[in-house]
Design a protein around this motif. Structure first.
Motif, PDB file in Angstrom:
ATOM      1  N   ASN A 192      43.359  62.840  97.312  1.00 48.78           N
ATOM      2  CA  ASN A 192      42.227  62.063  97.824  1.00 48.78           C
ATOM      3  C   ASN A 192      40.917  62.556  97.224  1.00 48.78           C
ATOM      4  OD1 ASN A 192      43.828  60.432  99.444  1.00 48.78           O
ATOM      5  ND2 ASN A 192      43.651  61.778 101.223  1.00 48.78           N
ATOM      6  N   LEU A 193      40.742  63.878  97.147  1.00 50.27           N
ATOM      7  CA  LEU A 193      39.522  64.442  96.564  1.00 50.27           C
ATOM      8  C   LEU A 193      39.374  64.021  95.101  1.00 50.27           C
ATOM      9  CD1 LEU A 193      39.592  68.093  97.989  1.00 50.27           C
ATOM     10  CD2 LEU A 193      38.036  66.245  98.646  1.00 50.27           C
ATOM     11  N   ILE A 194      40.473  64.058  94.372  1.00 50.94           N
ATOM     12  CA  ILE A 194      40.432  63.694  92.954  1.00 50.94           C
ATOM     13  C   ILE A 194      40.085  62.220  92.786  1.00 50.94           C
ATOM     14  CG2 ILE A 194      41.827  63.463  90.853  1.00 50.94           C
ATOM     15  CD1 ILE A 194      43.463  65.892  91.885  1.00 50.94           C
ATOM     16  N   GLN A 195      40.728  61.370  93.570  1.00 50.76           N
ATOM     17  CA  GLN A 195      40.490  59.933  93.462  1.00 50.76           C
ATOM     18  C   GLN A 195      39.067  59.571  93.871  1.00 50.76           C
ATOM     19  OE1 GLN A 195      43.768  58.733  95.916  1.00 50.76           O
ATOM     20  NE2 GLN A 195      45.240  58.745  94.231  1.00 50.76           N
ATOM     21  N   GLU A 196      38.552  60.216  94.904  1.00 48.14           N
ATOM     22  CA  GLU A 196      37.178  59.946  95.343  1.00 48.14           C
ATOM     23  C   GLU A 196      36.155  60.385  94.303  1.00 48.14           C
ATOM     24  OE1 GLU A 196      36.840  61.924  99.069  1.00 48.14           O
ATOM     25  OE2 GLU A 196      38.139  60.511 100.137  1.00 48.14           O
ATOM     26  N   ALA A 197      36.489  61.411  93.527  1.00 51.06           N
ATOM     27  CA  ALA A 197      35.562  61.903  92.505  1.00 51.06           C
ATOM     28  C   ALA A 197      35.541  61.019  91.268  1.00 51.06           C
ATOM     29  CB  ALA A 197      35.935  63.332  92.112  1.00 51.06           C
ATOM     30  N   GLY A 198      36.531  60.171  91.129  1.00 46.97           N
ATOM     31  CA  GLY A 198      36.567  59.244  89.992  1.00 46.97           C
ATOM     32  C   GLY A 198      36.911  59.895  88.679  1.00 46.97           C
ATOM     33  N   VAL A 199      37.659  60.997  88.703  1.00 42.09           N
ATOM     34  CA  VAL A 199      38.078  61.648  87.465  1.00 42.09           C
ATOM     35  C   VAL A 199      39.509  61.233  87.145  1.00 42.09           C
ATOM     36  CG1 VAL A 199      36.555  63.593  87.930  1.00 42.09           C
ATOM     37  CG2 VAL A 199      38.961  63.731  88.599  1.00 42.09           C
ATOM     38  N   GLY A 200      39.971  61.598  85.958  1.00 40.94           N
ATOM     39  CA  GLY A 200      41.323  61.250  85.565  1.00 40.94           C
ATOM     40  C   GLY A 200      42.366  61.998  86.381  1.00 40.94           C
ATOM     41  N   LEU A 201      43.488  61.339  86.635  1.00 45.41           N
ATOM     42  CA  LEU A 201      44.562  61.950  87.420  1.00 45.41           C
ATOM     43  C   LEU A 201      45.912  61.600  86.811  1.00 45.41           C
ATOM     44  CD1 LEU A 201      45.834  63.343  89.908  1.00 45.41           C
ATOM     45  CD2 LEU A 201      45.609  61.154  91.117  1.00 45.41           C
ATOM     46  N   ILE A 202      46.722  62.626  86.595  1.00 49.20           N
ATOM     47  CA  ILE A 202      48.116  62.453  86.189  1.00 49.20           C
ATOM     48  C   ILE A 202      48.970  63.133  87.248  1.00 49.20           C
ATOM     49  CG2 ILE A 202      49.889  62.923  84.468  1.00 49.20           C
ATOM     50  CD1 ILE A 202      47.717  63.038  82.358  1.00 49.20           C
TER      51      ILE A 202
ATOM     52  N   LEU B  71      47.476  71.807  92.718  1.00 53.61           N
ATOM     53  CA  LEU B  71      48.616  71.823  93.629  1.00 53.61           C
ATOM     54  C   LEU B  71      48.139  72.353  94.976  1.00 53.61           C
ATOM     55  CD1 LEU B  71      51.637  71.401  94.146  1.00 53.61           C
ATOM     56  CD2 LEU B  71      52.010  73.763  93.412  1.00 53.61           C
ATOM     57  N   ASN B  72      47.928  71.431  95.926  1.00 48.39           N
ATOM     58  CA  ASN B  72      47.502  71.804  97.282  1.00 48.39           C
ATOM     59  C   ASN B  72      46.291  72.736  97.253  1.00 48.39           C
ATOM     60  OD1 ASN B  72      49.582  70.270  98.409  1.00 48.39           O
ATOM     61  ND2 ASN B  72      51.005  71.992  98.402  1.00 48.39           N
ATOM     62  N   GLU B  73      45.183  72.215  96.758  1.00 51.13           N
ATOM     63  CA  GLU B  73      43.997  73.039  96.541  1.00 51.13           C
ATOM     64  C   GLU B  73      43.070  73.153  97.747  1.00 51.13           C
ATOM     65  OE1 GLU B  73      43.883  74.803  93.931  1.00 51.13           O
ATOM     66  OE2 GLU B  73      45.572  73.811  92.967  1.00 51.13           O
ATOM     67  N   SER B  74      43.355  72.478  98.844  1.00 53.77           N
ATOM     68  CA  SER B  74      42.443  72.484  99.981  1.00 53.77           C
ATOM     69  C   SER B  74      42.222  73.867 100.566  1.00 53.77           C
ATOM     70  CB  SER B  74      42.959  71.549 101.085  1.00 53.77           C
ATOM     71  OG  SER B  74      42.904  70.215 100.665  1.00 53.77           O
ATOM     72  N   LYS B  75      43.247  74.709 100.496  1.00 53.67           N
ATOM     73  CA  LYS B  75      43.169  76.019 101.143  1.00 53.67           C
ATOM     74  C   LYS B  75      42.077  76.908 100.559  1.00 53.67           C
ATOM     75  CE  LYS B  75      47.444  76.569  99.936  1.00 53.67           C
ATOM     76  NZ  LYS B  75      48.825  77.084  99.866  1.00 53.67           N
ATOM     77  N   SER B  76      41.696  76.680  99.308  1.00 51.78           N
ATOM     78  CA  SER B  76      40.655  77.517  98.702  1.00 51.78           C
ATOM     79  C   SER B  76      39.273  76.892  98.799  1.00 51.78           C
ATOM     80  CB  SER B  76      40.979  77.783  97.231  1.00 51.78           C
ATOM     81  OG  SER B  76      40.762  76.624  96.447  1.00 51.78           O
ATOM     82  N   GLY B  77      39.205  75.564  98.898  1.00 50.65           N
ATOM     83  CA  GLY B  77      37.917  74.894  98.975  1.00 50.65           C
ATOM     84  C   GLY B  77      37.188  74.775  97.652  1.00 50.65           C
ATOM     85  N   TYR B  78      37.812  75.196  96.546  1.00 53.11           N
ATOM     86  CA  TYR B  78      37.126  75.185  95.257  1.00 53.11           C
ATOM     87  C   TYR B  78      37.191  73.851  94.534  1.00 53.11           C
ATOM     88  CZ  TYR B  78      35.069  79.658  94.002  1.00 53.11           C
ATOM     89  OH  TYR B  78      34.220  80.730  93.886  1.00 53.11           O
ATOM     90  N   LEU B  79      38.228  73.086  94.771  1.00 52.74           N
ATOM     91  CA  LEU B  79      38.410  71.864  93.990  1.00 52.74           C
ATOM     92  C   LEU B  79      37.233  70.915  94.162  1.00 52.74           C
ATOM     93  CD1 LEU B  79      40.099  70.128  92.118  1.00 52.74           C
ATOM     94  CD2 LEU B  79      41.256  69.196  94.132  1.00 52.74           C
TER      95      LEU B  79
ATOM     96  N   CYS C 248      42.673  65.847  85.958  1.00 54.07           N
ATOM     97  CA  CYS C 248      43.466  66.662  86.873  1.00 54.07           C
ATOM     98  C   CYS C 248      44.942  66.303  86.693  1.00 54.07           C
ATOM     99  CB  CYS C 248      43.056  66.416  88.322  1.00 54.07           C
ATOM    100  SG  CYS C 248      41.388  66.971  88.731  1.00 54.07           S
ATOM    101  N   VAL C 249      45.776  67.324  86.585  1.00 52.77           N
ATOM    102  CA  VAL C 249      47.223  67.116  86.482  1.00 52.77           C
ATOM    103  C   VAL C 249      47.838  67.759  87.720  1.00 52.77           C
ATOM    104  CG1 VAL C 249      49.293  67.413  85.108  1.00 52.77           C
ATOM    105  CG2 VAL C 249      47.064  67.217  83.969  1.00 52.77           C
ATOM    106  N   ASP C 250      48.356  66.923  88.605  1.00 58.87           N
ATOM    107  CA  ASP C 250      48.831  67.410  89.902  1.00 58.87           C
ATOM    108  C   ASP C 250      50.344  67.604  89.913  1.00 58.87           C
ATOM    109  OD1 ASP C 250      47.834  67.856  92.782  1.00 58.87           O
ATOM    110  OD2 ASP C 250      49.624  66.627  93.043  1.00 58.87           O
ATOM    111  N   GLY C 251      50.767  68.614  90.657  1.00 59.81           N
ATOM    112  CA  GLY C 251      52.187  68.939  90.713  1.00 59.81           C
ATOM    113  C   GLY C 251      52.872  68.535  91.996  1.00 59.81           C
ATOM    114  N   GLY C 252      52.315  67.522  92.702  1.00 58.45           N
ATOM    115  CA  GLY C 252      52.941  67.045  93.927  1.00 58.45           C
ATOM    116  C   GLY C 252      52.277  67.564  95.183  1.00 58.45           C
ATOM    117  N   SER C 253      50.966  67.518  95.219  1.00 59.46           N
ATOM    118  CA  SER C 253      50.224  68.014  96.376  1.00 59.46           C
ATOM    119  C   SER C 253      50.553  67.216  97.634  1.00 59.46           C
ATOM    120  CB  SER C 253      48.710  67.936  96.116  1.00 59.46           C
ATOM    121  OG  SER C 253      48.323  68.835  95.105  1.00 59.46           O
ATOM    122  N   SER C 254      50.625  67.943  98.764  1.00 57.82           N
ATOM    123  CA  SER C 254      50.921  67.294 100.051  1.00 57.82           C
ATOM    124  C   SER C 254      49.740  67.391 101.013  1.00 57.82           C
ATOM    125  CB  SER C 254      52.157  67.947 100.691  1.00 57.82           C
ATOM    126  OG  SER C 254      51.986  69.343 100.825  1.00 57.82           O
TER     127      SER C 254
END
Length: 238
Positions: free
Chosen positions: A45-55, A9-17, A34-40
């Motif tokens: 984009n990071l998840i999709q570029e990494a090619g991992v599963g996304l819900i 959920l909006n993980e950019s602020k930490s830089g860890y994702l 990755c199970v996302d809760g509505g990131s804005s």
């Protein structure tokens, strides 16, 4: 074989994702979900570029997102990976190699900041609260067999201390094992609010938990100013 579930959920602020997604590469034996809760932000984009599963979900609570991932997981051993914690590669390999021998457990916690208070917090978390009491927080990265998680009814859908409740339920079935490999966790919460202030707040919230205070009110206080685990909409803080 292993499924790693990352609640986002909006993980950019930490830089860890991005570090996580680069370190955990999916394979026939390793599913990353990755199970996302509505990131804005650019989390999706990071998840999709990494090619991992996304819900994608509209669940604001981390527990609800983790439960979605558990039910969707392909493999029997499941790792609940805190979105701001990263496990050393040897730890992932060790878990995959011995997953048939482990019921549940967690990794050894360490902050990415060497402040003495944070080092003590990790020590206490590993050797006292973890080894002696069998309670690990999600930033230890808790692992468990899927059948066991389903048997105990998954995580309770509460907004804070869901990891404590999970461990208490798991402990009734089997003793948790702490693996010696490091789960390095971002100290962003402490660094942003102040190390001593955040430590005091954490202790205050633990007392609130022991007296069965409202999980929503506790989490509102915990997330105030950061909202790293839950996104509150205007007018929803009750």
């Amino acid at each position: 074989m292993l499924t790693i579930i990352i609640p986002t959920l909006n993980e950019s602020k930490s830089g860890y994702l991005n570090k996580l997604l680069q370190a955990y590469k999916p394979s026939a034996n390793l599913e990353v979900l990755c199970v996302d809760g509505g990131s804005s932000d650019n989390t999706l984009n990071l998840i999709q570029e990494a090619g991992v599963g996304l819900i994608e979900t509209d669940f604001s609570s981390r527990a609800a997102r983790l439960n979605v991932g558990i039910e969707a997981a392909k493999h029997q051993m499941i790792l609940l990976n805190h979105p701001r914690s990263i496990i050393e590669g040897a730890g992932i390999q060790a878990l995959m190699a011995s997953n048939k021998d482990l019921s549940w457990g967690a990794f050894t916690h360490k902050f990415d900041n060497s402040h003495p208070l944070l080092s003590f917090t990790s020590w206490y978390s590993n050797f006292v609260r973890g080894d002696r009491r069998g309670i690990y927080y999600l930033d230890h990265c808790i692992f468990a067999q899927k059948t066991l998680l389903l048997d105990i009814g998954l995580l309770p859908d509460i907004e804070i201390f869901e990891d404590t409740e999970l461990c208490l339920k798991l402990s009734k079935k089997a003793k948790g094992i702490r693996l010696p490999f490091i789960s390095e966790t971002s100290a962003i919460r402490f660094e942003t609010t102040g190390i001593y202030f955040q430590a005091f707040k954490n202790q205050y919230l633990k007392w609130q938990y022991y007296f069965n205070r409202s999980d929503k009110k506790m989490n509102t206080l915990y997330e105030k100013g950061l909202e790293l685990n839950t996104e509150y909409k205007k007018g929803s803080r009750k």
